[in-house]
Design an enzyme around this catalytic site. Structure first.
Site, PDB file in Angstrom:
ATOM      1  N   HIS A   1       2.887  -3.416 -12.682  1.00 57.30           N
ATOM      2  CA  HIS A   1       3.723  -2.337 -12.432  1.00 57.30           C
ATOM      3  C   HIS A   1       3.218  -3.111 -10.479  1.00 57.30           C
ATOM      4  CE1 HIS A   1       6.145  -0.035  -9.833  1.00 57.30           C
ATOM      5  NE2 HIS A   1       4.779   1.071  -9.369  1.00 57.30           N
TER       6      HIS A   1
ATOM      7  N   GLN B   1      12.546   3.017  -6.444  1.00 60.97           N
ATOM      8  CA  GLN B   1      13.410   2.013  -7.397  1.00 60.97           C
ATOM      9  C   GLN B   1      13.734   2.363  -8.582  1.00 60.97           C
ATOM     10  OE1 GLN B   1       9.598  -0.352  -9.347  1.00 60.97           O
ATOM     11  NE2 GLN B   1      10.773  -1.100 -11.014  1.00 60.97           N
TER      12      GLN B   1
ATOM     13  N   ASP C   1       5.548   2.068  -3.950  1.00 61.51           N
ATOM     14  CA  ASP C   1       5.140   2.010  -4.931  1.00 61.51           C
ATOM     15  C   ASP C   1       6.482   3.206  -4.824  1.00 61.51           C
ATOM     16  OD1 ASP C   1       5.440   2.967  -7.501  1.00 61.51           O
ATOM     17  OD2 ASP C   1       3.018   2.748  -7.837  1.00 61.51           O
TER      18      ASP C   1
ATOM     19  N   CYS D   1       9.629  -4.111 -10.092  1.00 59.32           N
ATOM     20  CA  CYS D   1       9.184  -3.540  -9.085  1.00 59.32           C
ATOM     21  C   CYS D   1       8.913  -5.167  -8.037  1.00 59.32           C
ATOM     22  CB  CYS D   1       7.762  -3.015 -10.079  1.00 59.32           C
ATOM     23  SG  CYS D   1       6.513  -4.289 -11.241  1.00 59.32           S
TER      24      CYS D   1
END
Length: 211
Positions: A150, A70, A165, A76
């Site tokens: 997040h 990211q 992630d 996100c």
């Protein structure tokens, strides 16, 4: 997701609780879980420890896992959706020549960093992201505003539960799972996030399930 070309044979639904009775209300099968959680000092400390331990001990990561970094602030949620869709393309149906199908077809062979760069340049996904964010009931933050919540994604790839992630350097392998117990296994990992910050209430779980 439908604006980006996903046919509504699968959809996201809320997971209202983590006990067996409430999990039984979630339609099956489930192919992905998204967790929204607060980024606190406790979590950041754990994240650094986890990364160091994995680098020291190593882990198994299937090369078929679609993982992207990211690099866009406050995106996100979009990265989480891409992770959910990209790792379940064998189950999902897309409109021919749709925005998301084109994105996944092209980006699947790229590195995690190259995928991030490609997303930065993809105007159609960015515009859809911004449009959807403005439709919500709360005011969306600006791209450069600091946000302490997040999104991450959990998927099952070839019998292993992966945490994806975009802020981390690699996927996290949480061990074996199966289509039948994926929801319960992913929820057990979500519980650990909650246990690390027992005073926090800002946790939300949604499941990508068959309609």
């Amino acid at each position: 997701m439908q604006q980006l070309g996903l046919l509504p044979t699968w959809q996201f639904g809320d997971v209202f609780g983590m006990d067996p009775e409430l999990l039984s209300l979630v339609p099956r099968p489930v192919c992905s879980i998204l967790l929204l959680f607060p980024v606190t000092e406790k979590y950041e400390a754990f994240k650094q420890e986890e990364e160091a331990e994995i680098k020291a001990k190593g882990q198994k990561v299937d090369p078929q896992v679609y993982f992207m970094k990211q690099t866009i602030s406050n995106a996100c949620g979009t990265v989480g959706l891409i992770h959910a869709l990209a790792n379940n393309r064998d189950k999902l149906e897309f409109e021919p020549n749709s925005v998301m199908k084109k994105f996944l077809d092209y980006s699947s062979s790229l590195s995690p960093e190259e995928k991030a760069k490609y997303l930065e340049k993809d105007e159609s996904i960015r515009v859809t992201h911004e449009f959807s964010a403005q439709e919500g009931q709360t005011e969306a933050p600006s791209l450069d505003e600091k946000v302490d919540l997040h999104f991450i994604t959990f998927v099952n790839v070839d019998g292993y539960l992966y945490e994806l992630d975009g802020r981390k350097p690699f996927p996290i392998n949480h061990g074996t799972t199966s289509a039948d117990c994926f929801l319960e296994d992913a929820v057990e990992v979500c519980k650990k996030f909650m246990q690390r910050d027992p005073d926090e209430l800002r946790f939300t779980v949604v499941a990508l399930h068959k309609s």
